[in-house]
Design a protein around this motif. Structure first.
Motif, PDB file in Angstrom:
ATOM      1  N   ARG A 170       0.816  -1.212   0.000  1.00 12.20           N
ATOM      2  CA  ARG A 170       0.000   0.000   0.000  1.00 12.20           C
ATOM      3  C   ARG A 170       0.858   1.274   0.000  1.00 12.20           C
ATOM      4  NH1 ARG A 170      -5.363  -1.225   1.847  1.00 12.20           N
ATOM      5  NH2 ARG A 170      -6.057  -2.779   0.332  1.00 12.20           N
ATOM      6  N   GLY A 171       1.955   1.262   0.732  1.00 12.35           N
ATOM      7  CA  GLY A 171       2.824   2.436   0.764  1.00 12.35           C
ATOM      8  C   GLY A 171       3.407   2.749  -0.607  1.00 12.35           C
ATOM      9  N   TRP A 172       3.789   1.693  -1.323  1.00 18.55           N
ATOM     10  CA  TRP A 172       4.357   1.869  -2.662  1.00 18.55           C
ATOM     11  C   TRP A 172       3.337   2.489  -3.611  1.00 18.55           C
ATOM     12  CZ3 TRP A 172       8.809   1.959  -5.201  1.00 18.55           C
ATOM     13  CH2 TRP A 172       8.792   1.836  -6.602  1.00 18.55           C
ATOM     14  N   TRP A 173       2.136   1.942  -3.607  1.00 16.48           N
ATOM     15  CA  TRP A 173       1.117   2.452  -4.527  1.00 16.48           C
ATOM     16  C   TRP A 173       0.568   3.799  -4.077  1.00 16.48           C
ATOM     17  CZ3 TRP A 173       0.777   0.430  -9.168  1.00 16.48           C
ATOM     18  CH2 TRP A 173       1.221  -0.877  -9.365  1.00 16.48           C
ATOM     19  N   ALA A 174       0.624   4.073  -2.764  1.00 17.42           N
ATOM     20  CA  ALA A 174       0.140   5.373  -2.273  1.00 17.42           C
ATOM     21  C   ALA A 174       1.023   6.524  -2.731  1.00 17.42           C
ATOM     22  CB  ALA A 174       0.071   5.361  -0.741  1.00 17.42           C
ATOM     23  N   MET A 175       2.287   6.251  -3.011  1.00 22.28           N
ATOM     24  CA  MET A 175       3.190   7.334  -3.399  1.00 22.28           C
ATOM     25  C   MET A 175       3.021   7.725  -4.866  1.00 22.28           C
ATOM     26  SD  MET A 175       5.867   6.348  -5.563  1.00 22.28           S
ATOM     27  CE  MET A 175       6.319   4.751  -6.251  1.00 22.28           C
ATOM     28  N   ILE A 176       2.415   6.852  -5.679  1.00 28.75           N
ATOM     29  CA  ILE A 176       2.356   7.105  -7.118  1.00 28.75           C
ATOM     30  C   ILE A 176       1.615   8.396  -7.469  1.00 28.75           C
ATOM     31  CG2 ILE A 176       1.361   6.229  -9.280  1.00 28.75           C
ATOM     32  CD1 ILE A 176       2.290   3.451  -8.432  1.00 28.75           C
ATOM     33  N   PRO A 177       0.415   8.666  -6.887  1.00 28.81           N
ATOM     34  CA  PRO A 177      -0.242   9.934  -7.216  1.00 28.81           C
ATOM     35  C   PRO A 177       0.589  11.154  -6.832  1.00 28.81           C
ATOM     36  CG  PRO A 177      -1.771   8.433  -6.129  1.00 28.81           C
ATOM     37  CD  PRO A 177      -0.419   7.837  -6.002  1.00 28.81           C
ATOM     38  N   GLN A 178       1.446  11.016  -5.814  1.00 27.39           N
ATOM     39  CA  GLN A 178       2.228  12.151  -5.332  1.00 27.39           C
ATOM     40  C   GLN A 178       3.352  12.530  -6.290  1.00 27.39           C
ATOM     41  OE1 GLN A 178      -0.305  12.286  -3.474  1.00 27.39           O
ATOM     42  NE2 GLN A 178       0.736  13.039  -1.649  1.00 27.39           N
ATOM     43  N   LEU A 179       3.671  11.669  -7.235  1.00 23.89           N
ATOM     44  CA  LEU A 179       4.714  11.980  -8.209  1.00 23.89           C
ATOM     45  C   LEU A 179       4.323  13.157  -9.091  1.00 23.89           C
ATOM     46  CD1 LEU A 179       5.719   8.376  -9.336  1.00 23.89           C
ATOM     47  CD2 LEU A 179       7.172   9.984  -8.094  1.00 23.89           C
ATOM     48  N   GLY A 180       3.023  13.407  -9.224  1.00 28.44           N
ATOM     49  CA  GLY A 180       2.563  14.495 -10.080  1.00 28.44           C
ATOM     50  C   GLY A 180       3.062  15.857  -9.639  1.00 28.44           C
ATOM     51  N   ALA A 181       3.265  16.046  -8.326  1.00 24.60           N
ATOM     52  CA  ALA A 181       3.678  17.361  -7.814  1.00 24.60           C
ATOM     53  C   ALA A 181       5.089  17.731  -8.267  1.00 24.60           C
ATOM     54  CB  ALA A 181       3.558  17.388  -6.296  1.00 24.60           C
ATOM     55  N   PRO A 182       6.122  16.926  -7.967  1.00 31.74           N
ATOM     56  CA  PRO A 182       7.460  17.322  -8.422  1.00 31.74           C
ATOM     57  C   PRO A 182       7.618  17.319  -9.936  1.00 31.74           C
ATOM     58  CG  PRO A 182       7.519  15.134  -7.418  1.00 31.74           C
ATOM     59  CD  PRO A 182       6.164  15.707  -7.141  1.00 31.74           C
ATOM     60  N   ILE A 183       6.936  16.405 -10.629  1.00 35.63           N
ATOM     61  CA  ILE A 183       7.035  16.384 -12.088  1.00 35.63           C
ATOM     62  C   ILE A 183       6.406  17.646 -12.673  1.00 35.63           C
ATOM     63  CG2 ILE A 183       6.307  15.201 -14.193  1.00 35.63           C
ATOM     64  CD1 ILE A 183       6.435  12.561 -12.622  1.00 35.63           C
ATOM     65  N   GLY A 184       5.206  17.994 -12.188  1.00 40.77           N
ATOM     66  CA  GLY A 184       4.553  19.204 -12.660  1.00 40.77           C
ATOM     67  C   GLY A 184       5.376  20.443 -12.372  1.00 40.77           C
ATOM     68  N   PHE A 185       6.017  20.477 -11.189  1.00 39.63           N
ATOM     69  CA  PHE A 185       6.851  21.625 -10.836  1.00 39.63           C
ATOM     70  C   PHE A 185       8.053  21.730 -11.776  1.00 39.63           C
ATOM     71  CE2 PHE A 185      10.604  23.319  -8.709  1.00 39.63           C
ATOM     72  CZ  PHE A 185      10.153  24.596  -8.399  1.00 39.63           C
ATOM     73  N   MET A 186       8.724  20.617 -12.039  1.00 40.73           N
ATOM     74  CA  MET A 186       9.910  20.659 -12.885  1.00 40.73           C
ATOM     75  C   MET A 186       9.585  21.150 -14.297  1.00 40.73           C
ATOM     76  SD  MET A 186      12.330  17.400 -11.927  1.00 40.73           S
ATOM     77  CE  MET A 186      11.094  16.157 -12.261  1.00 40.73           C
ATOM     78  N   VAL A 187       8.460  20.691 -14.840  1.00 40.52           N
ATOM     79  CA  VAL A 187       8.081  21.127 -16.186  1.00 40.52           C
ATOM     80  C   VAL A 187       7.768  22.621 -16.199  1.00 40.52           C
ATOM     81  CG1 VAL A 187       6.414  20.824 -18.057  1.00 40.52           C
ATOM     82  CG2 VAL A 187       7.219  18.831 -16.780  1.00 40.52           C
ATOM     83  N   ALA A 188       7.019  23.085 -15.208  1.00 39.76           N
ATOM     84  CA  ALA A 188       6.674  24.507 -15.134  1.00 39.76           C
ATOM     85  C   ALA A 188       7.927  25.360 -14.931  1.00 39.76           C
ATOM     86  CB  ALA A 188       5.678  24.751 -14.001  1.00 39.76           C
ATOM     87  N   ALA A 189       8.805  24.947 -14.015  1.00 37.61           N
ATOM     88  CA  ALA A 189      10.024  25.706 -13.744  1.00 37.61           C
ATOM     89  C   ALA A 189      10.938  25.732 -14.961  1.00 37.61           C
ATOM     90  CB  ALA A 189      10.754  25.113 -12.535  1.00 37.61           C
ATOM     91  N   ALA A 190      11.047  24.609 -15.675  1.00 40.66           N
ATOM     92  CA  ALA A 190      11.891  24.555 -16.868  1.00 40.66           C
ATOM     93  C   ALA A 190      11.372  25.487 -17.951  1.00 40.66           C
ATOM     94  CB  ALA A 190      11.953  23.119 -17.386  1.00 40.66           C
ATOM     95  N   LEU A 191      10.061  25.542 -18.106  1.00 46.30           N
ATOM     96  CA  LEU A 191       9.475  26.425 -19.114  1.00 46.30           C
ATOM     97  C   LEU A 191       9.743  27.894 -18.784  1.00 46.30           C
ATOM     98  CD1 LEU A 191       7.867  26.543 -21.695  1.00 46.30           C
ATOM     99  CD2 LEU A 191       5.764  26.358 -20.363  1.00 46.30           C
ATOM    100  N   PHE A 192       9.557  28.262 -17.528  1.00 52.30           N
ATOM    101  CA  PHE A 192       9.847  29.635 -17.116  1.00 52.30           C
ATOM    102  C   PHE A 192      11.344  29.940 -17.219  1.00 52.30           C
ATOM    103  CE2 PHE A 192       5.588  30.071 -15.322  1.00 52.30           C
ATOM    104  CZ  PHE A 192       5.338  31.413 -15.551  1.00 52.30           C
TER     105      PHE A 192
END
Length: 444
Positions: A170-192
């Motif tokens: 459960r811990g492994w699968w619970a972390m998967i949705p949380q990956l969206g935050a750092p990935i989304g941040f990196m894409v936004a920061a790279a674009l800026f």
């Protein structure tokens, strides 16, 4: 005399067929397939989120608050930044009504259309020099509707993922949705970073900053179809219904499990407070009070985002070994310790600022990776869909909505020691909430 089989009655056979069909569906829909939809949805939402967050530091003080000094302009920008978090629980409640009446597909399509419209609408906003105070009013309205749309875009896939995963993982699968935050941040920061480094300052403030908002709209369209392909298929709809991942009456939820909403929100406060104090706050503080260039800060933060991705993944392994609540508690203690050194790092050299960002992102990844589901698992199945959504909304509102405003304002006027105080208070709230939750569970 020939042997004969006793066949079940027709109603019983029908119910057995239905149960077997649900089992077939559950076997057909693998957790990995759900995970893909969750990551796509969360990444698109967080990209929208961070496009606005970065613009609120680099652009909005100059474009919408040119009459104020840089610090005051940034603070006013952060006031409007908080409006989306105020709108989120309103959007959750409003769109759950829409789902109950018109279905999940209509709800999700409407919410993501509103999110995309609000986001791209910001790209067309006139500046204060053109429209005066009307520009600020329009920005505030669009930011509030952005929050309503984010609340309405809750699709239940993360809860479905947790319920579909093996119990020991459960811990492994619970972390998967949380990956969206750092990935989304990196894409936004790279674009800026690209726009800010390649364009002259005036061109960036005139039109360059608008481009990421157009990109956000395009990403929303792609994410909409990717998520609809999942949530409106008969297989997923039956699986969601089978797990009772449907809206429940809010009054009934508050009466049965109202305390769990607030315990769940405070249990993740350390992580959510840290969230904006390593993304939005350093960018604003360094741009105002440090000699380090904005481009260098964005570069370090992108590296920090990659560290956070790794931290999120590692959090799943740790949680499955030691338990999700133990992981949250241990990371809250680590964040409390970090709060003592944070002021010294931020008031020191460029190296100190970079260490604050990188170490902060590492702690963020490890703690945020298990911020969802550790307490919302306490909700009975009939309340889990609505309970998980509202718990997340309250966590954002209490822990993150005003973090940049409070941290920047207090640190600028009274010293960076208040940055440490803010982080420490979040860690204490997390530890207290986890303790209260454990006591309540033992009495149940």
């Amino acid at each position: 005399m020939p042997s004969s089989k006793i066949l079940p009655s027709r109603p019983r056979r029908a119910s057995l067929d239905a149960a077997n069909h649900v089992k077939d569906v559950e076997r057909a829909v693998a957790p990995s397939e759900i995970a893909v939809g969750v990551i796509i949805g969360r990444t698109s939402e967080y990209f929208d989120f961070f496009v606005y967050a970065i613009a609120s530091v680099l652009v909005f003080p100059s474009v919408f608050f040119p009459f104020a000094d840089p610090l005051t302009g940034a603070l006013w920008s952060f006031v409007i930044f908080s409006f989306a978090f105020i709108g989120r629980p309103i959007g959750t409640l409003l769109f759950m009504k829409i789902q109950s009446r018109y279905g999940r597909a209509v709800k999700l399509s409407t919410a993501l259309f509103l999110l995309g419209t609000s986001t791209v609408g910001m790209a067309f906003l006139p500046s204060y020099a053109t429209l005066g105070a009307g520009a600020i009013v329009l920005l505030s309205i669009l930011r509030f509707t952005q929050g309503i749309a984010l609340g309405g875009s809750w699709d239940g896939l993360s809860s479905l993922l947790a319920l579909s995963a093996p119990k020991e993982r459960r811990g492994w699968w619970a972390m998967i949705p949380q990956l969206g935050a750092p990935i989304g941040f990196m894409v936004a920061a790279a674009l800026f970073l690209v726009l800010h480094s390649e364009l002259p300052k005036q061109e960036f403030l005139d039109w360059g900053w608008r481009f990421p908002f157009y990109v956000a709209f395009a990403i929303n369209v792609v994410a909409l179809f990717a998520r609809l392909r999942l949530v409106v298929t008969p297989e997923y709809e039956r699986l969601l219904q089978h797990n009772k991942l449907v809206p429940s009456p809010v009054g009934k939820l508050l009466k049965a499990r109202g305390s769990n909403l607030f315990i769940g929100a405070f249990a993740t406060l350390a992580s959510y407070a840290l969230f904006h104090l390593v993304t939005v706050f350093p960018l604003s503080w360094i741009s105002l009070y440090s000699n380090q260039s904005v481009n260098d800060v964005l570069t370090v933060q992108i590296a920090g985002g990659a560290i956070a991705v790794l931290g999120v993944v590692v959090s799943g392994l740790i949680a499955d070994r030691f338990g999700r609540r133990n992981t949250l508690g241990s990371l809250a203690i680590a964040i409390a310790l970090f709060s003592f050194v944070a002021p010294f790092l931020m008031r020191g050299s460029v190296m100190g600022e970079d260490i604050f960002i990188l170490l902060g992102f590492a702690l963020l990844g490890l703690s945020y990776g298990q911020a969802a589901g550790a307490v919302t698992a306490n909700f009975e199945p009939e309340y889990r869909y609505t309970g998980a959504a509202l718990t997340s909304d309250l966590a954002w509102l209490i822990g993150a909505a005003f973090a940049p405003l409070i941290a920047l304002g207090m640190s600028a006027h009274f010293g960076l020691g208040f940055l440490g105080v803010y982080l420490f208070s979040g860690a204490v709230c997390t530890l207290v909430a986890l303790r209260v939750n454990k006591v309540l569970e033992s009495r149940a």
